[in-house]
Motif scaffolding. Sequence first.
Motif, PDB file in Angstrom:
ATOM      1  N   GLY A  94       3.338  -3.774  -6.350  1.00 46.91           N
ATOM      2  CA  GLY A  94       4.474  -2.794  -6.078  1.00 46.91           C
ATOM      3  C   GLY A  94       5.402  -3.237  -4.636  1.00 46.91           C
ATOM      4  O   GLY A  94       5.867  -2.302  -4.064  1.00 46.91           O
ATOM      5  N   SER A  95       4.673  -4.357  -4.086  1.00 45.74           N
ATOM      6  CA  SER A  95       5.660  -4.806  -2.958  1.00 45.74           C
ATOM      7  C   SER A  95       5.654  -6.345  -2.757  1.00 45.74           C
ATOM      8  O   SER A  95       4.818  -6.970  -3.085  1.00 45.74           O
ATOM      9  CB  SER A  95       4.970  -4.250  -1.569  1.00 45.74           C
ATOM     10  N   TYR A  96       6.231  -6.714  -1.838  1.00 45.71           N
ATOM     11  CA  TYR A  96       6.694  -8.256  -1.598  1.00 45.71           C
ATOM     12  C   TYR A  96       5.364  -8.890  -1.119  1.00 45.71           C
ATOM     13  O   TYR A  96       5.214  -9.766  -0.985  1.00 45.71           O
ATOM     14  CB  TYR A  96       7.830  -8.447  -0.685  1.00 45.71           C
ATOM     15  N   LYS A  97       4.547  -7.830  -0.360  1.00 45.67           N
ATOM     16  CA  LYS A  97       3.305  -8.413   0.238  1.00 45.67           C
ATOM     17  C   LYS A  97       2.586  -9.175  -0.869  1.00 45.67           C
ATOM     18  O   LYS A  97       1.476 -10.170  -0.274  1.00 45.67           O
ATOM     19  CB  LYS A  97       2.408  -7.300   0.756  1.00 45.67           C
ATOM     20  N   ASP A  98       2.766  -8.935  -2.159  1.00 41.88           N
ATOM     21  CA  ASP A  98       1.934  -9.964  -2.905  1.00 41.88           C
ATOM     22  C   ASP A  98       2.264 -11.374  -3.014  1.00 41.88           C
ATOM     23  O   ASP A  98       1.609 -12.499  -3.099  1.00 41.88           O
ATOM     24  CB  ASP A  98       2.260  -9.594  -4.488  1.00 41.88           C
ATOM     25  N   ALA A 221      11.484  -5.256  10.048  1.00 46.29           N
ATOM     26  CA  ALA A 221      10.895  -5.648  11.402  1.00 46.29           C
ATOM     27  C   ALA A 221       9.752  -4.731  11.767  1.00 46.29           C
ATOM     28  O   ALA A 221      10.023  -3.979  12.211  1.00 46.29           O
ATOM     29  CB  ALA A 221      11.698  -5.978  12.343  1.00 46.29           C
ATOM     30  N   GLY A 222       8.630  -5.189  11.272  1.00 45.19           N
ATOM     31  CA  GLY A 222       7.359  -4.465  11.685  1.00 45.19           C
ATOM     32  C   GLY A 222       6.358  -5.378  12.192  1.00 45.19           C
ATOM     33  O   GLY A 222       6.432  -5.881  13.340  1.00 45.19           O
ATOM     34  N   ASN A 223       5.583  -5.923  11.395  1.00 48.64           N
ATOM     35  CA  ASN A 223       4.527  -7.008  11.981  1.00 48.64           C
ATOM     36  C   ASN A 223       5.425  -8.335  11.709  1.00 48.64           C
ATOM     37  O   ASN A 223       4.865  -9.464  12.083  1.00 48.64           O
ATOM     38  CB  ASN A 223       3.281  -6.878  11.180  1.00 48.64           C
ATOM     39  N   PRO A 330      10.134   4.907   1.035  1.00 51.99           N
ATOM     40  CA  PRO A 330      11.039   5.265   2.418  1.00 51.99           C
ATOM     41  C   PRO A 330      10.958   4.025   3.382  1.00 51.99           C
ATOM     42  O   PRO A 330      11.938   3.895   4.002  1.00 51.99           O
ATOM     43  CB  PRO A 330      10.050   6.266   2.705  1.00 51.99           C
ATOM     44  N   THR A 331       9.896   3.095   3.478  1.00 52.15           N
ATOM     45  CA  THR A 331      10.020   2.069   4.329  1.00 52.15           C
ATOM     46  C   THR A 331      11.382   1.110   4.006  1.00 52.15           C
ATOM     47  O   THR A 331      11.874   0.525   4.811  1.00 52.15           O
ATOM     48  CB  THR A 331       8.734   1.274   4.595  1.00 52.15           C
ATOM     49  N   SER A 332      11.136   1.024   2.463  1.00 51.68           N
ATOM     50  CA  SER A 332      12.290   0.076   1.833  1.00 51.68           C
ATOM     51  C   SER A 332      13.601   0.891   2.195  1.00 51.68           C
ATOM     52  O   SER A 332      14.581   0.073   2.424  1.00 51.68           O
ATOM     53  CB  SER A 332      12.421   0.185   0.513  1.00 51.68           C
TER      54      SER A 332
HETATM   55  C1  LIG Z   1       4.876  -4.643   5.206  1.00 51.49           C
HETATM   56  C2  LIG Z   1       6.396  -3.750   4.614  1.00 51.49           C
HETATM   57  C3  LIG Z   1       7.401  -3.909   5.365  1.00 51.49           C
HETATM   58  C4  LIG Z   1       7.572  -4.680   6.823  1.00 51.49           C
HETATM   59  O1  LIG Z   1       7.080  -5.853   6.928  1.00 51.49           O
HETATM   60  P1  LIG Z   1       6.231  -6.269   8.210  1.00 51.49           P
HETATM   61  O2  LIG Z   1       5.641  -7.383   7.556  1.00 51.49           O
HETATM   62  O3  LIG Z   1       5.373  -5.247   8.925  1.00 51.49           O
HETATM   63  O4  LIG Z   1       7.480  -6.848   9.211  1.00 51.49           O
HETATM   64  C5  LIG Z   1       8.296  -3.543   4.927  1.00 51.49           C
HETATM   65  N1  LIG Z   1       8.613  -2.816   3.701  1.00 51.49           N
HETATM   66  C6  LIG Z   1       7.391  -2.241   3.030  1.00 51.49           C
HETATM   67  C7  LIG Z   1       7.421  -1.707   1.589  1.00 51.49           C
HETATM   68  C8  LIG Z   1       6.267  -3.369   3.298  1.00 51.49           C
HETATM   69  O5  LIG Z   1       5.207  -3.048   2.680  1.00 51.49           O
END
Ligand SMILES: *Cc1c(COP(=O)(O)O)cnc(C)c1O
Length: 373
Positions: A94-98, A221-223, A330-332
Amino acid sequence: MNQLICRATGETYPLNDLRWCSDSGGLLDLDLKLHFDPDRIKRRRANLWRYRKVLPLGAPVEPVSLGEPVTPLTAVAYQGQEVRFKQDYLFPTGSYKDRGAAVMISQAAALGVKRVVQDSSGNAGCSVAAYAARAGIACEIFVPADTSPAKLTQIRAYGAQVRLVPGSREDTAAAAMEAARDTFYASHVWNPFFFQGTKTFAYEVCEQLNWDAPDTVILPAGNGTLILGAFIGFRELHQMGIIRHIPRIIAVQAANCAPLYTAFEAGADDPVAVETDKTLAEGIAIALPRRGKQMLEYVRESGGKFLAVEEEEIREALREMVSKGYFIEPTSAAVVAGVGQYLRHHAEPGERIVSIMTGSGLKSVEKITGMLA
Ligand SMILES: *Cc1c(COP(=O)(O)O)cnc(C)c1O
């Protein structure tokens, strides 16, 4: 030769070293010599591993895969202008972190890693837990003790051990780093292979534009997993002569937690310690981004800038995207709010803008219920 390199001291280590920091405790990057011929991947399947030639994993790696798609680059009419969005909420967890977890865990599995630790209460934790499960690697995720139970369900469901750490987010990171003394630290912040995964965002975008680069890319821009990965990818493509310019990177923070925006505006090289407040965009609420200096450097080098979005703009962006059929988290929506700000104040007519839908709204249905009310 491909190798690990310490950002602070320039010390180098073999690619296969199972280390997450340099001997002096510094952040590691990869120093790579790459060759890539776009014509040679045309017939490969439409998944992340089509770019395998530029994913220098230190061993003959069998990908640990849950089916990472090449995500659609979809044109959306936003505030009267066309913006293309990568639909990265369509990834398996469910997120690009994959993107990052698939590559990092593939590398770990190939090197025989049997256990990993990680710290994240959010999407990075879900991704690492899922890919560890797929690889048969034991996984322990450290999270702040006050993390809501709903957010931990997905991580636990994959079979990961969740360790609740009292105190701040920093205390949680410290506990994970302590555990990582004798276990592989599968960190989306420290491990440079994670950024090899997220750099595929840049390769996909350019391939989808017939090996051309957009003018502008608007990212959260988080981490910095996406900003750094995207910049690395665009820079590689530029160095290899495949694209003619590196797009400007517009980096979006929540105004309630904006150490990088503040630093950028002040002309500073390092993140600035700021007062923070709760934000709907909890996924980017990082008060002390460990790679903040690198993020500022890359955004400046790309000719881009930082933006800060208010809570009301995030709410508005979420409503607008959901009403168009894109159920994002919401973060998106904070990134989309940044797109809106950019269109209103900075964009030129005809500018080719790409952004991203980072995570699925199905992960935060309760929160969205409140936001749509
Ligand atoms: C991790 C994440 C972000 C932000 O990415 P960073 O690596 O922290 O800059 C934005 N949106 C979603 C949904 C995330 O999981």
